[in-house]
Scaffold this motif. Structure first.
Motif, PDB file in Angstrom:
ATOM      1  N   ARG A  29       0.810  -1.209   0.000  1.00  0.00           N
ATOM      2  CA  ARG A  29       0.000   0.000   0.000  1.00  0.00           C
ATOM      3  C   ARG A  29       0.851   1.270   0.000  1.00  0.00           C
ATOM      4  O   ARG A  29       2.019   1.231   0.343  1.00  0.00           O
ATOM      5  CB  ARG A  29      -0.894  -0.017   1.239  1.00  0.00           C
ATOM      6  N   GLY A  30       0.204   2.388  -0.284  1.00  0.00           N
ATOM      7  CA  GLY A  30       0.886   3.673  -0.187  1.00  0.00           C
ATOM      8  C   GLY A  30       1.236   3.981   1.257  1.00  0.00           C
ATOM      9  O   GLY A  30       2.394   4.177   1.611  1.00  0.00           O
ATOM     10  N   ILE A  31       0.217   4.036   2.113  1.00  0.00           N
ATOM     11  CA  ILE A  31       0.403   4.223   3.553  1.00  0.00           C
ATOM     12  C   ILE A  31      -0.421   3.165   4.257  1.00  0.00           C
ATOM     13  O   ILE A  31      -1.619   3.023   4.000  1.00  0.00           O
ATOM     14  CB  ILE A  31      -0.049   5.623   4.019  1.00  0.00           C
ATOM     15  N   GLU A  32       0.223   2.423   5.159  1.00  0.00           N
ATOM     16  CA  GLU A  32      -0.462   1.400   5.964  1.00  0.00           C
ATOM     17  C   GLU A  32      -0.107   1.617   7.422  1.00  0.00           C
ATOM     18  O   GLU A  32       1.056   1.581   7.793  1.00  0.00           O
ATOM     19  CB  GLU A  32      -0.045  -0.005   5.545  1.00  0.00           C
ATOM     20  N   VAL A  33      -1.137   1.872   8.247  1.00  0.00           N
ATOM     21  CA  VAL A  33      -0.896   2.095   9.669  1.00  0.00           C
ATOM     22  C   VAL A  33      -1.849   1.206  10.467  1.00  0.00           C
ATOM     23  O   VAL A  33      -3.060   1.214  10.253  1.00  0.00           O
ATOM     24  CB  VAL A  33      -1.091   3.569  10.069  1.00  0.00           C
ATOM     25  N   THR A  34      -1.269   0.441  11.393  1.00  0.00           N
ATOM     26  CA  THR A  34      -2.022  -0.454  12.264  1.00  0.00           C
ATOM     27  C   THR A  34      -1.963   0.081  13.687  1.00  0.00           C
ATOM     28  O   THR A  34      -0.885   0.422  14.181  1.00  0.00           O
ATOM     29  CB  THR A  34      -1.416  -1.873  12.219  1.00  0.00           C
ATOM     30  N   ASP A  35      -3.116   0.149  14.338  1.00  0.00           N
ATOM     31  CA  ASP A  35      -3.230   0.622  15.722  1.00  0.00           C
ATOM     32  C   ASP A  35      -2.645   2.020  15.891  1.00  0.00           C
ATOM     33  O   ASP A  35      -1.812   2.288  16.749  1.00  0.00           O
ATOM     34  CB  ASP A  35      -2.620  -0.383  16.702  1.00  0.00           C
ATOM     35  N   LEU A  36      -3.146   2.929  15.070  1.00  0.00           N
ATOM     36  CA  LEU A  36      -2.823   4.355  15.144  1.00  0.00           C
ATOM     37  C   LEU A  36      -3.766   4.987  16.155  1.00  0.00           C
ATOM     38  O   LEU A  36      -4.982   4.821  16.060  1.00  0.00           O
ATOM     39  CB  LEU A  36      -3.009   4.983  13.763  1.00  0.00           C
ATOM     40  N   VAL A  37      -3.224   5.706  17.137  1.00  0.00           N
ATOM     41  CA  VAL A  37      -4.048   6.344  18.164  1.00  0.00           C
ATOM     42  C   VAL A  37      -3.631   7.802  18.324  1.00  0.00           C
ATOM     43  O   VAL A  37      -2.608   8.229  17.814  1.00  0.00           O
ATOM     44  CB  VAL A  37      -3.961   5.592  19.518  1.00  0.00           C
ATOM     45  N   GLY A  38      -4.456   8.555  19.040  1.00  0.00           N
ATOM     46  CA  GLY A  38      -4.170   9.971  19.233  1.00  0.00           C
ATOM     47  C   GLY A  38      -4.718  10.770  18.068  1.00  0.00           C
ATOM     48  O   GLY A  38      -5.747  10.446  17.492  1.00  0.00           O
ATOM     49  N   THR A  39      -3.991  11.819  17.702  1.00  0.00           N
ATOM     50  CA  THR A  39      -4.404  12.698  16.621  1.00  0.00           C
ATOM     51  C   THR A  39      -3.500  12.463  15.426  1.00  0.00           C
ATOM     52  O   THR A  39      -2.271  12.484  15.549  1.00  0.00           O
ATOM     53  CB  THR A  39      -4.313  14.178  17.065  1.00  0.00           C
ATOM     54  N   ALA A  40      -4.117  12.243  14.269  1.00  0.00           N
ATOM     55  CA  ALA A  40      -3.353  12.000  13.044  1.00  0.00           C
ATOM     56  C   ALA A  40      -3.919  12.858  11.931  1.00  0.00           C
ATOM     57  O   ALA A  40      -5.131  13.025  11.828  1.00  0.00           O
ATOM     58  CB  ALA A  40      -3.422  10.525  12.664  1.00  0.00           C
ATOM     59  N   SER A  41      -3.024  13.392  11.080  1.00  0.00           N
ATOM     60  CA  SER A  41      -3.497  14.193   9.960  1.00  0.00           C
ATOM     61  C   SER A  41      -2.643  13.952   8.727  1.00  0.00           C
ATOM     62  O   SER A  41      -1.435  13.750   8.812  1.00  0.00           O
ATOM     63  CB  SER A  41      -3.490  15.681  10.314  1.00  0.00           C
ATOM     64  N   ILE A  42      -3.323  13.958   7.600  1.00  0.00           N
ATOM     65  CA  ILE A  42      -2.665  13.907   6.293  1.00  0.00           C
ATOM     66  C   ILE A  42      -3.272  15.066   5.517  1.00  0.00           C
ATOM     67  O   ILE A  42      -4.472  15.062   5.224  1.00  0.00           O
ATOM     68  CB  ILE A  42      -2.900  12.555   5.591  1.00  0.00           C
ATOM     69  N   THR A  43      -2.463  16.078   5.232  1.00  0.00           N
ATOM     70  CA  THR A  43      -2.985  17.289   4.624  1.00  0.00           C
ATOM     71  C   THR A  43      -2.218  17.646   3.357  1.00  0.00           C
ATOM     72  O   THR A  43      -0.991  17.516   3.303  1.00  0.00           O
ATOM     73  CB  THR A  43      -2.907  18.478   5.598  1.00  0.00           C
ATOM     74  N   GLY A  44      -2.957  18.085   2.349  1.00  0.00           N
ATOM     75  CA  GLY A  44      -2.365  18.599   1.122  1.00  0.00           C
ATOM     76  C   GLY A  44      -1.443  17.639   0.414  1.00  0.00           C
ATOM     77  O   GLY A  44      -0.520  18.069  -0.281  1.00  0.00           O
ATOM     78  N   SER A  45      -1.661  16.357   0.561  1.00  0.00           N
ATOM     79  CA  SER A  45      -0.740  15.361   0.025  1.00  0.00           C
ATOM     80  C   SER A  45      -1.347  14.589  -1.140  1.00  0.00           C
ATOM     81  O   SER A  45      -2.564  14.537  -1.303  1.00  0.00           O
ATOM     82  CB  SER A  45      -0.324  14.392   1.135  1.00  0.00           C
ATOM     83  N   THR A  46      -0.484  13.974  -1.931  1.00  0.00           N
ATOM     84  CA  THR A  46      -0.883  13.137  -3.049  1.00  0.00           C
ATOM     85  C   THR A  46      -0.509  11.698  -2.734  1.00  0.00           C
ATOM     86  O   THR A  46       0.666  11.396  -2.493  1.00  0.00           O
ATOM     87  CB  THR A  46      -0.180  13.585  -4.346  1.00  0.00           C
ATOM     88  N   LEU A  47      -1.507  10.817  -2.706  1.00  0.00           N
ATOM     89  CA  LEU A  47      -1.302   9.381  -2.508  1.00  0.00           C
ATOM     90  C   LEU A  47      -1.771   8.721  -3.783  1.00  0.00           C
ATOM     91  O   LEU A  47      -2.963   8.770  -4.104  1.00  0.00           O
ATOM     92  CB  LEU A  47      -2.092   8.877  -1.302  1.00  0.00           C
ATOM     93  N   THR A  48      -0.863   8.093  -4.535  1.00  0.00           N
ATOM     94  CA  THR A  48      -1.238   7.636  -5.866  1.00  0.00           C
ATOM     95  C   THR A  48      -0.483   6.387  -6.304  1.00  0.00           C
ATOM     96  O   THR A  48       0.631   6.121  -5.848  1.00  0.00           O
ATOM     97  CB  THR A  48      -1.023   8.770  -6.900  1.00  0.00           C
ATOM     98  N   SER A  49      -1.125   5.632  -7.171  1.00  0.00           N
ATOM     99  CA  SER A  49      -0.526   4.504  -7.894  1.00  0.00           C
ATOM    100  C   SER A  49       0.011   3.413  -6.982  1.00  0.00           C
ATOM    101  O   SER A  49       1.091   2.863  -7.202  1.00  0.00           O
ATOM    102  CB  SER A  49       0.589   5.016  -8.825  1.00  0.00           C
TER     103      SER A  49
END
Length: 189
Positions: A29-49
């Motif tokens: 995968r592009g981004i794979e996160v397991t058991d992410l807690v708290g505050t998370a942000s992905i802003t203004g980004s390109t996730l592709t292909s």
């Protein structure tokens, strides 16, 4: 191979980044996160292909997660092995609040967004989507192309979907909502 992989992560911030051309098989995968807690942000980004999903978040812990995905583009999962643009899986006792705002979704093989749980989940998920145009330009290669909300177990998912400028090229439904006999879905569209 994943572009970014995390396990048991507290807090995450990705801004104005590109995660592109990751993997060549299912579960890569592009981004794979397991058991992410708290505050998370992905802003203004390109996730592709990505070979499978572009953004994959799966939680099985009770600690709360507040996930914000805003701006940018999520596009082009692989035409053969590709999955979803964004998938949030709330397993076990998860407690997830997710907000997706102003993201352009294009050409996922699976869904643009999927919210789901496992069969024994007691999770609580609150998700909002606001102003996210969703386009599939080659319906022959698309399995979904919209938003899917499908909890199992005794999970509860509340989904608020608003201000989507367009849903173009979805194969079955632009928005699909289904639940098991014991789970609950509250959806406002």
């Amino acid at each position: 191979d994943d572009g970014i992989r995390g396990t048991s992560v507290t807090g995450l911030g990705i801004a104005n980044s590109t995660v592109s051309n990751n993997g060549n098989a299912v579960t890569e995968r592009g981004i794979e996160v397991t058991d992410l807690v708290g505050t998370a942000s992905i802003t203004g980004s390109t996730l592709t292909s990505s070979a499978d999903d572009n953004l994959y978040v799966v939680n099985g812990v009770a600690n709360p997660l507040s996930l914000t995905v805003s701006g940018g583009t999520i596009s082009e999962t692989d035409a053969v092995t590709g999955g979803d643009g964004l998938i949030v899986i709330a397993n076990g006792p998860s407690n997830i609040t997710a907000s997706v705002t102003g993201v352009a979704f294009t050409n996922q093989r699976g869904d643009h967004i999927q919210l789901t749980t496992d069969a024994v989940s007691t999770a609580a998920v609150y998700a909002t989507g606001d102003g996210n145009p969703m386009t599939s330009t080659n319906p022959a290669l698309v399995l979904g192309g919209g938003i899917t909300v499908n909890p199992s177990g005794t999970a509860t998912i509340t989904a608020v979907i608003r201000n989507h400028a367009t849903f173009t090229g979805a194969v079955t439904s632009a928005v699909s909502v289904a639940s098991s006999l014991s789970s609950t879905v509250r959806a406002t569209i």
